[in-house]
Design an enzyme around this catalytic site. Structure first.
Site, PDB file in Angstrom:
ATOM      1  N   TYR A   1       0.865  -1.178   0.000  1.00 47.33           N
ATOM      2  CA  TYR A   1       0.000   0.000   0.000  1.00 47.33           C
ATOM      3  C   TYR A   1       0.905   1.232   0.000  1.00 47.33           C
ATOM      4  O   TYR A   1       2.039   1.176   0.481  1.00 47.33           O
ATOM      5  CB  TYR A   1      -0.878  -0.027   1.254  1.00 47.33           C
ATOM      6  CG  TYR A   1      -2.098   0.851   1.214  1.00 47.33           C
ATOM      7  CD1 TYR A   1      -3.128   0.615   0.315  1.00 47.33           C
ATOM      8  CD2 TYR A   1      -2.237   1.919   2.103  1.00 47.33           C
ATOM      9  CE1 TYR A   1      -4.259   1.406   0.299  1.00 47.33           C
ATOM     10  CE2 TYR A   1      -3.377   2.716   2.099  1.00 47.33           C
ATOM     11  CZ  TYR A   1      -4.379   2.458   1.188  1.00 47.33           C
ATOM     12  OH  TYR A   1      -5.490   3.250   1.166  1.00 47.33           O
TER      13      TYR A   1
ATOM     14  N   ARG B   1     -22.125  -8.999 -11.483  1.00 45.87           N
ATOM     15  CA  ARG B   1     -21.831 -10.376 -11.876  1.00 45.87           C
ATOM     16  C   ARG B   1     -22.987 -11.336 -11.619  1.00 45.87           C
ATOM     17  O   ARG B   1     -22.958 -12.467 -12.092  1.00 45.87           O
ATOM     18  CB  ARG B   1     -20.580 -10.867 -11.141  1.00 45.87           C
ATOM     19  CG  ARG B   1     -19.328 -10.080 -11.495  1.00 45.87           C
ATOM     20  CD  ARG B   1     -18.089 -10.693 -10.880  1.00 45.87           C
ATOM     21  NE  ARG B   1     -17.849 -12.032 -11.385  1.00 45.87           N
ATOM     22  CZ  ARG B   1     -16.877 -12.839 -10.965  1.00 45.87           C
ATOM     23  NH1 ARG B   1     -16.079 -12.437  -9.987  1.00 45.87           N
ATOM     24  NH2 ARG B   1     -16.721 -14.043 -11.479  1.00 45.87           N
TER      25      ARG B   1
ATOM     26  N   TRP C   1      -5.934   7.244  -6.335  1.00 46.31           N
ATOM     27  CA  TRP C   1      -5.750   6.956  -4.906  1.00 46.31           C
ATOM     28  C   TRP C   1      -6.274   8.152  -4.137  1.00 46.31           C
ATOM     29  O   TRP C   1      -5.875   9.295  -4.376  1.00 46.31           O
ATOM     30  CB  TRP C   1      -4.276   6.707  -4.588  1.00 46.31           C
ATOM     31  CG  TRP C   1      -4.040   6.243  -3.191  1.00 46.31           C
ATOM     32  CD1 TRP C   1      -4.634   5.187  -2.561  1.00 46.31           C
ATOM     33  CD2 TRP C   1      -3.142   6.812  -2.230  1.00 46.31           C
ATOM     34  NE1 TRP C   1      -4.157   5.061  -1.271  1.00 46.31           N
ATOM     35  CE2 TRP C   1      -3.240   6.041  -1.040  1.00 46.31           C
ATOM     36  CE3 TRP C   1      -2.253   7.900  -2.260  1.00 46.31           C
ATOM     37  CZ2 TRP C   1      -2.502   6.325   0.098  1.00 46.31           C
ATOM     38  CZ3 TRP C   1      -1.513   8.171  -1.122  1.00 46.31           C
ATOM     39  CH2 TRP C   1      -1.640   7.388   0.038  1.00 46.31           C
TER      40      TRP C   1
END
Length: 324
Positions: free
Chosen positions: A53, A173, A263
């Protein structure tokens, strides 16, 4: 007091430990001492634990990227909050500890009508969604297409887009999610299949689609490219597929599509986070945004919580030792 510490970067099952640590010192000028109530365990927490990260704190340390707490006491001359206030934990305070100290000016006070579990999940997924839908200045009634529409970010995108007069095309989905997302305000919900582009055109005609939000990456990106039109912006904010972003360069060039990675803690976005925290809380309080529910585990039972997360997804960690 109890905390969950990252002892080294690597496999979370081995590197995250429940530990006993000293209580924080009394708050000084400009500070508040906070009892953490709930803090999520989510995918980005494990990315931090694995060392992949963008944030890499000095170790050992508590981690945890968001949470909700109650102000216990405040330092001299603090007027922004007072004991008893329910607050969101700010960006630079790790939440996996029974008590934390934070700058009072960085705290967002919450209406207590918002449940603790919903409040604990306000500062990442909803704020991400608020930033994503504003990355391109679109006129009212414009279309935004996204995959992972049932995720925390995806549900929040639906709410923030509607708040800004935008319409959403949502790729999921599973067929059973269609009615659920439509009930939340999604304009179009389509089950993932090779003909998504054709089905979208049947629904919206020749309308342009100039913003795409990709939380999956891998092969799923191709469906977004089928829907996006000339001059669109495609934003990659997640990699739920575990695969890299590898779009067909011919598709990008033919449609003149620009791509960018996102981000939320980039310097340009930080000044906007408090206002988006407040807006997220308002949307939840007004019933316009409902975040996915998650089971609650006592922080002391972190190994069990992590095992559940590995199989089923997000959980909430309860850091209040006085709650039964």
């Amino acid at each position: 007091m109890l905390a969950i510490h990252l002892t080294r970067f690597g496999e979370p099952e081995k590197s995250l430990k429940v530990v006993d640590v000293p209580e924080p010192p009394a708050p000084t000028a400009g500070q508040a001492l906070i009892q953490v109530e709930y803090a999520p365990l989510d995918h980005h927490d494990l990315l931090l634990a694995q060392g992949i990260y963008p944030v890499r704190p000095e170790l050992p340390t508590a981690i945890g990227n968001e949470g909700v707490g109650t102000v216990v006491s405040v330092g001299p001359d603090v007027t922004q909050v007072r004991p008893g206030d329910r607050v969101l934990l700010p960006f630079d305070v790790f939440s996996w500890s029974e008590q934390v100290v934070a700058k009072a000016a960085d705290l967002s006070i919450l209406d207590k009508s918002i449940s603790l579990d919903q409040a604990a999940m306000l500062t990442i997924n909803p704020v991400t969604a608020g930033l994503l839908v504003s990355l391109r200045n679109l006129p009212a009634e414009s279309w935004v297409v996204q995959n992972a529409a049932n995720s925390g970010v995806g549900r929040s995108v639906i709410a923030f887009a509607k708040e800004r007069g935008l319409r959403t095309i949502n790729i999921v989905r599973r067929a059973e999610l269609v009615n659920e997302l439509e009930h939340l305000g999604a304009d179009i919900v389509i089950v993932d299949s090779a003909d998504v582009g054709t089905r979208v055109r049947e629904a919206i005609g020749s309308d342009p689609v100039l913003l795409g939000l990709d939380g999956v990456s891998g092969t799923a990106t191709a469906l977004l490219l089928d829907v996006l039109t000339d001059g669109a912006l495609l934003v990659i904010y997640g990699y739920l597929s575990g695969r890299p972003f590898t779009p067909d360069p011919d598709a990008l060039q033919t449609k003149n599509i620009t791509t960018t990675e996102f981000w939320m803690y980039q310097d340009e976005f930080l000044p906007r986070l408090p206002a988006l925290n407040a807006e997220s809380a308002r949307l939840v309080a007004e019933g316009k945004l409902v975040l996915p529910s998650a089971p609650v585990y006592k922080a002391a039972d972190f190994p069990e919580a992590l095992a559940y997360f590995r199989k089923n997804g997000k959980v909430l960690l309860d850091f209040n030792p006085h709650r039964a």
